[in-house]
Design an enzyme around this catalytic site. Structure first.
Site, PDB file in Angstrom:
ATOM      1  N   ARG A  22       0.853  -1.109   0.028  1.00  0.00           N
ATOM      2  CA  ARG A  22      -0.014  -0.116   0.116  1.00  0.00           C
ATOM      3  C   ARG A  22       0.998   1.449   0.006  1.00  0.00           C
ATOM      4  O   ARG A  22       1.655   1.284   0.979  1.00  0.00           O
ATOM      5  CB  ARG A  22      -0.911  -0.079   1.386  1.00  0.00           C
ATOM      6  CG  ARG A  22      -1.738  -1.296   1.097  1.00  0.00           C
ATOM      7  CD  ARG A  22      -3.044  -1.138   2.206  1.00  0.00           C
ATOM      8  NE  ARG A  22      -3.967  -0.172   1.739  1.00  0.00           N
ATOM      9  CZ  ARG A  22      -4.948   0.354   2.610  1.00  0.00           C
ATOM     10  NH1 ARG A  22      -5.021   0.052   3.729  1.00  0.00           N
ATOM     11  NH2 ARG A  22      -5.949   1.268   2.178  1.00  0.00           N
ATOM     12  N   GLN A  65     -15.254   1.685   6.606  1.00  0.00           N
ATOM     13  CA  GLN A  65     -14.280   1.449   8.045  1.00  0.00           C
ATOM     14  C   GLN A  65     -15.235   2.313   9.204  1.00  0.00           C
ATOM     15  O   GLN A  65     -15.160   1.752  10.181  1.00  0.00           O
ATOM     16  CB  GLN A  65     -12.959   2.255   7.972  1.00  0.00           C
ATOM     17  CG  GLN A  65     -12.096   1.538   6.901  1.00  0.00           C
ATOM     18  CD  GLN A  65     -12.043   1.763   5.617  1.00  0.00           C
ATOM     19  OE1 GLN A  65     -13.026   2.425   5.185  1.00  0.00           O
ATOM     20  NE2 GLN A  65     -10.962   1.772   4.875  1.00  0.00           N
ATOM     21  N   ASP A  75      -2.459   9.171   7.355  1.00  0.00           N
ATOM     22  CA  ASP A  75      -1.695   8.212   6.734  1.00  0.00           C
ATOM     23  C   ASP A  75      -0.342   8.555   6.368  1.00  0.00           C
ATOM     24  O   ASP A  75       0.658   7.992   6.367  1.00  0.00           O
ATOM     25  CB  ASP A  75      -2.337   7.787   5.288  1.00  0.00           C
ATOM     26  CG  ASP A  75      -3.508   6.727   5.739  1.00  0.00           C
ATOM     27  OD1 ASP A  75      -4.598   7.321   6.153  1.00  0.00           O
ATOM     28  OD2 ASP A  75      -3.259   5.580   5.949  1.00  0.00           O
ATOM     29  N   ASN A 118      -5.254  11.313   4.373  1.00  0.00           N
ATOM     30  CA  ASN A 118      -6.112  10.446   5.341  1.00  0.00           C
ATOM     31  C   ASN A 118      -7.282  10.116   4.386  1.00  0.00           C
ATOM     32  O   ASN A 118      -7.220  10.243   3.053  1.00  0.00           O
ATOM     33  CB  ASN A 118      -6.723  11.234   6.506  1.00  0.00           C
ATOM     34  CG  ASN A 118      -7.247  10.242   7.427  1.00  0.00           C
ATOM     35  OD1 ASN A 118      -6.640   9.314   7.611  1.00  0.00           O
ATOM     36  ND2 ASN A 118      -8.529  10.619   7.720  1.00  0.00           N
TER      37      ASN A 118
HETATM   38  O1  MRU Z   1      -7.496   2.408   3.909  1.00  0.00           O
HETATM   39  P1  MRU Z   1      -7.371   2.223   5.259  1.00  0.00           P
HETATM   40  O2  MRU Z   1      -8.502   1.669   6.259  1.00  0.00           O
HETATM   41  O3  MRU Z   1      -5.897   1.731   5.747  1.00  0.00           O
HETATM   42  O4  MRU Z   1      -7.195   3.989   5.852  1.00  0.00           O
HETATM   43  C1  MRU Z   1      -6.919   4.191   7.083  1.00  0.00           C
HETATM   44  C2  MRU Z   1      -6.961   5.589   7.626  1.00  0.00           C
HETATM   45  O5  MRU Z   1      -7.322   6.482   6.508  1.00  0.00           O
HETATM   46  C3  MRU Z   1      -6.763   5.974   8.898  1.00  0.00           C
HETATM   47  O6  MRU Z   1      -7.722   7.167   9.119  1.00  0.00           O
HETATM   48  C4  MRU Z   1      -5.421   6.260   8.946  1.00  0.00           C
HETATM   49  O7  MRU Z   1      -4.397   5.272   8.630  1.00  0.00           O
HETATM   50  C5  MRU Z   1      -5.067   6.639  10.214  1.00  0.00           C
HETATM   51  S1  MRU Z   1      -5.125   5.149  11.644  1.00  0.00           S
HETATM   52  C6  MRU Z   1      -4.753   5.369  12.863  1.00  0.00           C
END
Ligand code: MRU
Length: 346
Positions: free
Chosen positions: A87, A194, A235, A245
């Site tokens: 990712r 999520q 992120d 994010n």
């Molecule tokens: O695609 P994801 O579910 O990995 O994305 C997660 C997010 O965007 C979160 O807000 C971010 O990683 C912070 S987690 C503490």
């Protein structure tokens, strides 16, 4: 609530694609399986991805049977490369893998079995540090949430996205633990849901009051005066404070500004990419179109429709009221407040 366990040399992950209906633990015994789990979002969330990858590198390294250092280090590079190639947006992935590589190199004159032991200890240490960091973020950020506040969050930046406790949800947890009445509004977070599947489940399990809303309802509730603060995770944060994010964060930040609502980002310093000047340099992952056209196995769009599915967006720093880290709450100008941190953990 820990989503990651490293036991007897194997990695166990809660399968987050099955939540909230089922809590299933999967076991991973090879680094390629771990890379697959990150790619398929069995585990997700920036800090959780980082620690999972670190354990993946350890599992891969421990399986290399050689007494030749060149062979060992070449294989370690290949393992780290495979785990990095999962990712692209969350910088924690690269940060964690580089930390494992650096630790291995620090001990390059030791025996291979010793190198394997020190990188295993390093991954376990990073896992522990993540939990301590989140508690500090919680303690720092909870001061910003008044008793009786309603707080809007997006995606899942909770225990499930970390090794425990969470970042954005860590701040909410810390305020709740201090006895403050905090009500959370959780955006459902299309397309991967999520917010609906993970944040609302996690908070409900902990007895923290939560109301689930669709993403497009946020502006309505802000305008009604029902939201006192927004808090999200990150992120990757550029050195000027621009923040990547979950997709939809930028729209929320603009809405918050329009409605005079503070917009907070909660993240560990390992999420700051000191090497990039602005959000323009952050790679944005585009995911499978099926995430948009289907909910589980139900198709909700015409067959063959063209789809875009960026998983993250960039919120320009001018929309961010403060960035809550384990060391301090950072305020604009972020170029200076972030600059003062650089070197503290790299
Ligand atoms: O695609 P994801 O579910 O990995 O994305 C997660 C997010 O965007 C979160 O807000 C971010 O990683 C912070 S987690 C503490």
């Amino acid at each position: 609530m820990r989503p990651i366990k490293f036991e007897n040399g194997a990695l166990r992950l809660i399968d987050q694609t099955r939540l909230p209906a089922k809590t299933i633990w999967n076991e991973y015994n090879t680094y390629t399986e771990v890379a697959g789990a990150i790619k398929d979002m069995i585990v997700r969330g920036a800090p959780a991805i980082g620690i999972t990858a670190a354990y993946g590198a350890v599992i891969g390294a421990n399986a290399v049977e050689t007494e030749d250092k060149d062979v060992f280090f070449n294989k370690l590079d290949e393992i780290i490369g495979t785990l990095k190639d999962t990712r692209p947006t969350a910088v924690n992935l690269f940060w964690a893998l580089e930390r494992i590589r650096r630790k291995a190199l620090e001990f390059k004159n030791s025996s291979i079995s010793h190198i394997k032991r020190v990188i295993t200890d390093e991954a376990i240490e990073m896992d522990k540090e993540d939990v301590d960091t989140n508690r500090l973020i919680g303690a720092n950020g909870s001061k910003l949430l008044k008793d009786g506040s309603t707080v809007l969050t997006h995606c899942n930046a909770g225990a499930l996205a970390t090794c425990d406790y969470g970042t954005a949800l860590g701040v909410i947890r810390a305020a709740h633990e201090k006895g403050r009445k905090i009500h959370v509004f959780a955006d459902e977070t299309r397309p991967y849901l999520q917010g609906a599947r993970l944040t609302s489940w996690e908070l409900k399990e902990d007895g923290i009051p939560v109301t689930l809303i669709c993403d497009n309802m946020a502006g309505f509730f802000m305008k009604q005066g029902e939201i006192d603060a927004c808090i999200v995770g990150a992120d990757r944060i550029a050195s000027n404070g621009d923040t990547a994010n979950k997709i939809g964060t930028y729209s929320l930040a603009v809405l918050a500004r329009e409605n005079n609502i503070p917009f907070y980002v909660a993240a560990p310093i390992s999420t700051i990419d000191f090497n990039i000047l602005s959000g323009e340099d952050i790679p944005i992952e585009e995911r499978n179109k099926r995430e948009v056209t289907h909910i589980k196995d139900i198709c909700i769009a015409p067959e063959g429709i063209e789809v875009r599915n960026p998983a993250f967006d960039i919120t320009p720093n001018e929309y961010i009221t403060a960035i809550i880290t384990e060391k301090a709450v950072l305020y604009p100008a972020f170029k200076d407040s972030i600059g003062n941190l650089s070197g503290c953990c790299f």
